[in-house]
Scaffold this active site. Structure first.
Site, mmCIF file in Angstrom:
data_model
loop_
_atom_site.group_PDB
_atom_site.id
_atom_site.type_symbol
_atom_site.label_atom_id
_atom_site.label_comp_id
_atom_site.label_asym_id
_atom_site.label_seq_id
_atom_site.Cartn_x
_atom_site.Cartn_y
_atom_site.Cartn_z
ATOM 1 N N GLU A 92 41.567 34.522 40.675
ATOM 2 C CA GLU A 92 41.664 33.092 40.413
ATOM 3 C C GLU A 92 43.022 32.545 40.851
ATOM 4 O O GLU A 92 44.019 33.263 40.855
ATOM 5 C CB GLU A 92 41.485 32.831 38.908
ATOM 6 C CG GLU A 92 40.050 33.046 38.461
ATOM 7 C CD GLU A 92 39.833 32.915 36.959
ATOM 8 O OE1 GLU A 92 38.757 32.486 36.562
ATOM 9 O OE2 GLU A 92 40.745 33.265 36.182
ATOM 10 N N CYS A 105 49.425 28.136 41.623
ATOM 11 C CA CYS A 105 49.726 29.379 40.915
ATOM 12 C C CYS A 105 48.803 30.455 41.477
ATOM 13 O O CYS A 105 47.587 30.340 41.369
ATOM 14 C CB CYS A 105 49.471 29.129 39.426
ATOM 15 S SG CYS A 105 49.636 30.592 38.424
ATOM 16 N N CYS A 112 45.513 43.521 35.942
ATOM 17 C CA CYS A 112 46.940 43.809 35.810
ATOM 18 C C CYS A 112 47.107 45.085 34.996
ATOM 19 O O CYS A 112 46.406 45.281 34.007
ATOM 20 C CB CYS A 112 47.642 42.652 35.111
ATOM 21 S SG CYS A 112 49.423 42.881 34.963
ATOM 22 N N CYS A 116 50.183 43.401 28.566
ATOM 23 C CA CYS A 116 50.917 42.607 27.578
ATOM 24 C C CYS A 116 49.875 42.125 26.562
ATOM 25 O O CYS A 116 48.796 41.677 26.955
ATOM 26 C CB CYS A 116 51.595 41.413 28.237
ATOM 27 S SG CYS A 116 52.786 41.886 29.500
ATOM 28 N N CYS A 119 48.245 38.558 26.726
ATOM 29 C CA CYS A 119 47.738 38.064 28.019
ATOM 30 C C CYS A 119 46.327 38.582 28.298
ATOM 31 O O CYS A 119 46.072 39.788 28.278
ATOM 32 C CB CYS A 119 48.676 38.485 29.143
ATOM 33 S SG CYS A 119 48.123 37.927 30.759
ATOM 34 N N CYS A 334 48.548 29.633 31.288
ATOM 35 C CA CYS A 334 49.228 30.935 31.389
ATOM 36 C C CYS A 334 48.525 31.963 30.529
ATOM 37 O O CYS A 334 48.269 31.729 29.354
ATOM 38 C CB CYS A 334 50.658 30.849 30.870
ATOM 39 S SG CYS A 334 51.690 29.724 31.750
HETATM 40 N N1 SAH Z 1 53.118 39.526 35.579
HETATM 41 C C1 SAH Z 1 53.952 38.417 35.904
HETATM 42 C C2 SAH Z 1 53.160 37.236 36.416
HETATM 43 C C3 SAH Z 1 52.207 36.619 35.406
HETATM 44 S S1 SAH Z 1 52.936 35.152 34.906
HETATM 45 C C4 SAH Z 1 54.818 38.063 34.716
HETATM 46 O O1 SAH Z 1 54.651 38.673 33.669
HETATM 47 O O2 SAH Z 1 55.721 37.249 34.855
HETATM 48 C C5 SAH Z 1 52.094 34.771 33.489
HETATM 49 C C6 SAH Z 1 53.037 34.112 32.503
HETATM 50 O O3 SAH Z 1 52.251 33.661 31.408
HETATM 51 C C7 SAH Z 1 54.059 35.075 31.936
HETATM 52 O O4 SAH Z 1 55.280 34.436 31.762
HETATM 53 C C8 SAH Z 1 53.469 35.429 30.585
HETATM 54 O O5 SAH Z 1 54.477 35.793 29.680
HETATM 55 C C9 SAH Z 1 52.755 34.160 30.210
HETATM 56 N N2 SAH Z 1 51.601 34.361 29.336
HETATM 57 C C10 SAH Z 1 50.733 35.375 29.354
HETATM 58 N N3 SAH Z 1 49.791 35.208 28.415
HETATM 59 C C11 SAH Z 1 50.053 34.042 27.801
HETATM 60 C C12 SAH Z 1 49.427 33.308 26.760
HETATM 61 N N4 SAH Z 1 48.326 33.746 26.192
HETATM 62 N N5 SAH Z 1 49.981 32.146 26.384
HETATM 63 C C13 SAH Z 1 51.079 31.687 27.001
HETATM 64 N N6 SAH Z 1 51.700 32.316 27.990
HETATM 65 C C14 SAH Z 1 51.202 33.492 28.386
#
Ligand code: SAH
Length: 350
Positions: A92, A105, A112, A116, A119, A334
């Site tokens: 996506e 984006c 991945c 985390c 996420c 995000c």
């Molecule tokens: N792997 C890379 C690129 C992904 S960016 C990274 O970690 O930077 C995705 C962004 O969204 C990251 O900053 C992550 O911390 C944030 N993110 C992930 N899950 C989220 C959620 N449920 N709510 C808000 N932000 C989130």
């Protein structure tokens, strides 16, 4: 014979192909112009080439395209694009309008490996790295679609699915192609990482000079490890040390993203620790109140908690922004990208 995708080649390689076909070099320029500026999806669209040349090229080459499966528009006009790749995997991209900016984006991996806990992409697990052309093609295909609407992408962020710095070679190659083939300014490109330390050190040596964003998300080792397992391998302390030594141009800053999870990392103590921690690093802080998804244990903090957190950091001299959650209604915010891989009412319908 298996056809070869012209988007798999960089500038000198396309010139090589043209030379091998005993064609004049300006044909290479034409190909590049049509693929990367006019977004041609097939050799036959390149009206500047004589018919005979289109035919002979098509015997060996084709122009690959990631295929649009679905385009969803959010109430706040954020758009999410679902693509199918040649091996049927899905990714996506999200297009985010914000005043005079239009930010794309993009994804760098299918799924991945980092897992985390907040996420959704991590839940898919890791399928494979994207090729450089699949990364760049997200830009090409979206640009082609919005051209008719008189719109142009102004910024690119690697904040879609995946960890860009775990797909280092292809991401770096994609960055060079954005710069040299699309002629998109690297200063308008941001690579976001959960903190892959060796790759952060390599990036300024190998890639054009793009902006760096770090998903920090906690103010102490223990909390960070509990929500981001990558912190075991690359701990906060070493990450910060690496960032203190990161080469920045005058006025350049590192962006820190901080997902705010209620009762986990959003207290006043966290804010004070964060202020202390980032001392000496030219920083900009983006607070992202957690975007919920089904089955996730976390909650977003109350608005006053977010504002208090911001206020503390501001009082210590930082620029701090609260990132508005865009596209939540279409799971485009995000941490909400899953590209049909996980079951929910939306994905089981297809
Ligand atoms: N792997 C890379 C690129 C992904 S960016 C990274 O970690 O930077 C995705 C962004 O969204 C990251 O900053 C992550 O911390 C944030 N993110 C992930 N899950 C989220 C959620 N449920 N709510 C808000 N932000 C989130």
């Amino acid at each position: 014979m298996i056809l070869k995708n012209l988007k798999n080649y960089n500038n000198p390689q396309i010139e090589e192909i043209i030379k091998n076909e005993h064609l004049p070099l300006y044909r290479a320029k034409q190909l590049i112009h049509w693929i990367y500026k006019k977004f041609a999806t097939s050799i036959y669209e390149i009206t500047e080439l004589p018919k005979s040349l289109k035919e002979s090229l098509s015997k060996e080459y084709y122009i690959g395209n990631i295929k649009l499966i679905e385009r969803k528009i959010s109430k706040d006009s954020t758009e999410k694009f679902l693509w199918e790749l040649e091996d049927k995997e899905k990714i996506e991209s999200v297009l985010i309008p914000d005043r005079n900016r239009l930010t794309l984006c993009i994804s760098s991996q299918i799924g991945c490996p980092l897992k985390c806990r907040f996420c959704l992409t991590g839940r898919i697990g890791f399928k494979r790295n994207l090729h450089a052309w699949e990364i760049v093609d997200q830009f090409i295909q979206v640009s082609r679609l919005i051209k008719n609407e008189n719109k142009k992408i102004t910024n690119i962020v690697f904040m879609g699915m995946g960890e860009p710095l775990l797909n280092f070679e292809n991401v770096v190659e994609a960055l060079w192609r954005f710069k040299n083939l699309i002629e998109f300014s690297p200063r308008r490109i941001t690579i976001s990482t959960a903190g892959i330390i060796p790759a952060i050190k390599e990036l300024p040596k190998k890639a054009p000079s793009v902006k760096l964003a770090i998903s920090l998300n906690a103010s102490d080792e223990k909390t960070r490890t509990s929500i981001m397992p990558v912190n075991k391998k690359y701990p906060l302390r070493e990450l910060l040390k690496t960032l203190k030594e990161y080469p920045l141009k005058p006025r350049e800053r590192i962006t820190f993203e901080y997902v705010m999870l209620k009762g986990v990392n959003s207290s006043e103590t966290d804010a004070l620790r964060l202020a202390q921690m980032l001392k000496g690093i030219p920083s900009k802080i983006n607070l992202i109140p957690f975007n919920p998804w089904e089955g996730c244990e976390f909650k977003k903090p109350d608005e006053w908690e977010v504002l208090k957190f911001q206020q503390i950091l501001i009082s210590h001299g930082y620029s701090v922004f609260i990132r508005k959650s865009k596209g939540q209604d279409i799971l485009a915010a995000c941490g909400q990208l899953k590209a049909l891989y996980l079951c929910s009412t939306a994905s089981t319908m297809l």
